[in-house]
Design an enzyme around this catalytic site. Structure first.
Site, PDB file in Angstrom:
ATOM      1  N   ASP A   3       0.946  -1.205  -0.023  1.00 34.67           N
ATOM      2  CA  ASP A   3       0.046  -0.106   0.061  1.00 34.67           C
ATOM      3  C   ASP A   3       0.991   1.233  -0.038  1.00 34.67           C
ATOM      4  OD1 ASP A   3      -2.318  -1.326   0.018  1.00 34.67           O
ATOM      5  OD2 ASP A   3      -2.544  -1.419   2.044  1.00 34.67           O
ATOM      6  N   TYR A  47       5.758  -9.176   8.100  1.00 35.33           N
ATOM      7  CA  TYR A  47       5.270  -7.619   8.526  1.00 35.33           C
ATOM      8  C   TYR A  47       5.531  -7.265   9.674  1.00 35.33           C
ATOM      9  CZ  TYR A  47       3.451  -8.260   3.767  1.00 35.33           C
ATOM     10  OH  TYR A  47       3.017  -8.885   2.494  1.00 35.33           O
ATOM     11  N   ASP A  83      -7.490   1.451   7.697  1.00 35.98           N
ATOM     12  CA  ASP A  83      -6.071   1.736   8.103  1.00 35.98           C
ATOM     13  C   ASP A  83      -6.244   3.387   8.474  1.00 35.98           C
ATOM     14  OD1 ASP A  83      -6.505   3.359   5.804  1.00 35.98           O
ATOM     15  OD2 ASP A  83      -4.769   2.150   4.637  1.00 35.98           O
ATOM     16  N   ARG A  88      -4.345  -5.307   7.051  1.00 36.03           N
ATOM     17  CA  ARG A  88      -5.415  -4.328   7.247  1.00 36.03           C
ATOM     18  C   ARG A  88      -6.772  -5.475   8.058  1.00 36.03           C
ATOM     19  NH1 ARG A  88      -7.185  -1.251   2.824  1.00 36.03           N
ATOM     20  NH2 ARG A  88      -5.905  -2.573   1.363  1.00 36.03           N
TER      21      ARG A  88
END
Length: 301
Positions: A47, A75, A89, A181
């Site tokens: 993103d 991550y 987000d 997310r």
């Protein structure tokens, strides 16, 4: 005869430590321009506000992109507890709030349901296609979609920090197609308090690590010079998760023409996917059958 591509005929991987802001496509275009490369692509979208490893494939290395896309990735991300947003987000609008703040033990206890083979519904604002149109385009117009759940393998999900009552930092290792997310959204729902992602960084992707990546500032500084060339990793790095077999000279010649070729293998099973090399250079990827590799992808020498 097709028109010849402009730029240098170079192949390999350039690893970028992506900053927050640009899209993954913008980074690819920047690298392609900086390297004056004929062809470029990336292995796994980040993103715009996400940071971390973005592996850029150049030339023949683009043929190995699927093997990085399918590899495990790690991550680190921070979630805001007590708020849900329409994008899952911090870029979105707050759509629900809660005064509840779970303690560390409650968070750790809830993480177990997100480990292993899980079903995950993508965010409304995602690149998933609905009747040929990206979900985020429909979401921008106010449409709420019933997106189908997708399988995701989560190798590990742990709480690593608790900066304050409103925030928690986690690390996740997962397979292809994971949405951090969605993990934040669903964890917030499981905890009964809502949650969304406020910061996201991809630490590694397959064999590539963010700590080894160049910044965009470095790329721009060395752009259109040969100073970037030493940072180009061989395309074979993209095949790190596949077993390697070695070609006979005759086998290499046949493989380069797209035909099954004889290879030397010891621990490869019949029907297993692997890659064939000659003098350490990738010749083809394919399926091993009775002493021969049946190619699915062939690399130009």
């Amino acid at each position: 005869m097709g028109r010849k591509r402009k730029g240098r005929d170079i192949s390999g991987w350039l690893i970028i430590d992506k900053p927050a802001g640009p899209t993954s496509t913008a980074v690819v275009n920047k690298v392609r321009w900086a390297m004056n490369a004929q062809k470029a692509g990336h292995a796994g979208t980040l993103d715009p506000e996400a940071t971390g490893v973005l592996a850029i494939a150049l030339g023949e290395a683009t043929k190995t992109v699927p093997y990085i896309t399918d590899a495990l990735k790690s991550y680190a991300f921070t979630i805001r507890l007590g708020q849900a947003t329409n994008t899952d987000d911090a870029e979105g609008e707050v759509i629900a709030e809660s005064d509840k703040r779970p303690d560390d033990e409650a968070i750790k206890a809830a993480l177990g349901r997100f480990i292993g083979e899980i079903q995950q519904v993508p965010p409304q604002f995602s690149a998933v296609k609905i009747d040929g149109e990206r979900a985020y385009k429909r979401a921008r117009s106010g449409e709420e979609m019933d997106l189908a759940a997708r399988p995701l393998w989560v190798e590990e999900l742990v709480l690593t920090d608790r900066p304050d009552a409103d925030h928690a930092t986690l690390e996740m290792t997962c397979g292809k197609g994971g949405y951090v997310r969605s993990i934040a959204r669903d964890l917030g729902a499981a905890l009964g308090c809502h949650a969304h992602v406020t910061a996201l960084r991809r630490l590694w992707s397959g064999p590539f690590d963010a700590s080894d990546g160049l910044s965009l500032a470095q790329v721009e500084e060395m752009a259109r010079t040969d100073r970037l060339d030493p940072y180009l990793l061989p395309l074979e790095r993209g095949l790190a998760d596949l077993p390697e077999v070695r070609c006979t000279p005759e086998g290499a010649a046949r493989l380069r023409n797209g035909n099954p070729g004889m290879v030397l293998a010891s621990d490869i099973e019949y029907g297993e996917e692997c890659w064939a090399s000659e003098d350490g250079k990738a010749v083809a990827v394919g399926i091993y059958k009775a002493g021969e590799l049946h190619p699915s992808r062939v690399f130009n020498a």
